[in-house]
Design an enzyme around this catalytic site. Structure first.
Site, short mmCIF file in Angstrom:
data_model
loop_
_atom_site.label_atom_id
_atom_site.label_comp_id
_atom_site.label_asym_id
_atom_site.label_seq_id
_atom_site.Cartn_x
_atom_site.Cartn_y
_atom_site.Cartn_z
CE LYS A 133 21.23 50.18 33.42
NZ LYS A 133 20.34 50.84 34.43
CG ASP A 165 38.87 47.45 39.99
OD1 ASP A 165 39.36 46.41 39.51
OD2 ASP A 165 39.48 48.55 40.01
C1 IPM Z 1 41.37 44.49 34.17
C2 IPM Z 1 41.87 45.79 33.57
C3 IPM Z 1 41.80 45.73 32.05
C4 IPM Z 1 40.32 45.60 31.65
C5 IPM Z 1 42.42 46.90 31.29
C6 IPM Z 1 43.82 47.22 31.74
C7 IPM Z 1 42.42 46.64 29.81
O1 IPM Z 1 41.17 46.86 34.09
O2 IPM Z 1 41.89 43.42 33.81
O3 IPM Z 1 40.50 44.52 35.04
O4 IPM Z 1 39.61 46.60 31.58
O5 IPM Z 1 39.90 44.48 31.38
MN MN Z 2 39.86 46.32 35.76
#
Ligand code: IPM
Ligand code: MN
Ligand code: NAD
Length: 366
Positions: free
Chosen positions: A203, A264
């Site tokens: 960003k 994700d």
């Molecule tokens: C990931 C998870 C972790 C992150 C958390 C659980 C600390 O979401 O590995 O994607 O945010 O890195």
């Molecule tokens: Mn994650």
């Protein structure tokens, strides 16, 4: 058992014996790691697998989610594979004793600054995603997420009480030139071995650290990687483009927080979060940290429903990136494809199989 058998051997172990430290963790972590063990027993019977408790399980047993012993074992191993940590049970644990703190602490201790998160849509799963087949068929993206810096680790941080009685929560997003350069190099090097394109996401229109990120990536590209096509994209646009036209991406380079979110999002393009593995790498020769990108899935933990393929594919990445066994990794990858071709599906993929049945399908495919 294996460790005992080895002790009984009449000759000392050679330096060739490789050790994988398995940290099953919490929730579905142990469930998916059990299937990794079954696969490893078939493809790498000579691999020594050490297992230690970690995360919430370790907090319950030892009062800390990451013991000194576990940290030392991780640094001494050839590779570390973890399941997942966390869950509602530990929501009220002291901040520095939360299961997630163990994961961040381990990443930092192992100095694994480059997190490779490949989002591949296996052909038989093109109909398993909530996105249309024509949008995702053939998807093969490598997300390179910076993993040991940024807002995850920046200081100051904390919650303080102000003079007027209000509270104030602070996190600090911070990057140095060298932190940006070393992870960018990994992205450019990887790109050369595949589609030769890097999209760097930040960003820079709002954040100073984002502006520096863009400047450093641009300069490094001009200096050492001019043969690779580089594009800069604002991270919010990247989030939209990922669902609009994900096939435009080859390697996505981004910071710790944006990489967490974009990966994700990308996982759903592959059919399920239960499909996405990761490899966290540091300096060559140092052990890598391998983990599915999903969490402990408290909503399905204990039901035997979790998809173990993200964990199995994380093992596949460990074979490739830390253990120097690319041929065996190819075999595991081919078996995943074959099992999916044969119709193996856990619930997250629209099927009815349980975790162990998916493990059975893997063994059959092997
Ligand atoms: C990931 C998870 C972790 C992150 C958390 C659980 C600390 O979401 O590995 O994607 O945010 O890195
Ligand atoms: Mn994650
Ligand atoms: P999550 O990834 O655990 O679950 C999100 C959704 O995806 C849930 O509906 C879950 O059932 C589903 N899911 C995840 N993995 C699956 C699999 N293998 N098979 C089938 N379905 C799967 O995310 P969350 O619920 O936001 O977080 C739960 C806990 O996990 C939190 O404590 C979080 O901090 C932690 N977490 C840990 C890691 C890690 O250890 N690497 C990663 C992410 C989240």
């Amino acid at each position: 058992m294996l460790a005992e058998a080895r002790k009984a051997l009449p000759y000392p172990e050679t330096a060739m014996t490789q050790t994988l430290l398995l940290l099953p963790g919490d929730g579905i972590g142990p469930e998916v790691c059990a299937q990794v063990r079954r696969v490893a027993a078939v493809v790498t019977p000579d691999l020594r697998i050490e297992e230690m408790i970690y995360g919430g399980a370790s907090y319950d047993a030892h009062g800390t989610p990451l013991t000194d012993e576990t940290r030392a074992a991780a640094l001494a191993a050839d590779a570390v594979l973890m399941g997942a940590v966390g869950g509602p049970k530990w929501a009220d644990a002291p901040r520095d004793k939360r299961p997630e703190a163990a994961l961040l602490g381990l990443r930092k201790a192992m100095e694994v600054f480059a997190n490779l998160r490949p989002a591949i849509c296996f052909e038989p799963l093109a109909d398993a995603s909530t996105l249309k087949r024509e949008v995702i068929a053939g998807l093969d993206i490598m997300i390179v997420r910076e993993l040991t810096g940024g807002v995850y680790f920046g200081e100051p941080r904390g919650i303080e009480t102000l003079a007027d009685g209000q509270q104030r929560g602070v996190d600090t997003q911070v990057y140095t030139t060298s932190e940006i350069e070393r992870v960018s190099r990994v992205a450019f090097e990887l790109a050369r071995g595949r589609g030769n394109r890097v999209t760097s996401c930040e960003k820079s229109n709002v954040m100073e650290s984002g502006l520096l990120w863009k400047q450093v990536v641009t300069a490094l590209h001009a200096r050492d990687y001019a043969d690779v096509t580089l594009e800069h994209m604002l991270a919010d646009n990247a989030a939209m483009q990922l669902v609009r036209n994900p096939l435009q991406f080859d390697v996505i380079l981004t910071d710790n927080l944006f990489g967490d979110i974009l990966s994700d999002e990308a996982s759903q393009l592959t059919g399920s979060l239960g499909m996405l593995p990761s490899a966290a790498l540091g300096a060559p020769g140092k052990p890598g940290l391998y983990e599915p990108i999903h969490g402990s899935a408290p909503d399905i933990a204990g039901k035997g429903w979790a998809n173990p393929l993200a964990a199995i594919l994380s093992f596949e990445m460990a074979l490739r990136w830390s253990l120097g066994r690319a041929e065996i990794a190819d075999r595991v990858l081919a078996a995943v494809k074959r099992a999916l071709d044969d119709g193996a599906r856990t619930r997250d993929l629209g099927g009815r199989m349980g975790t162990a049945e998916m493990g059975d399908a893997m063994l059959k495919a092997l």
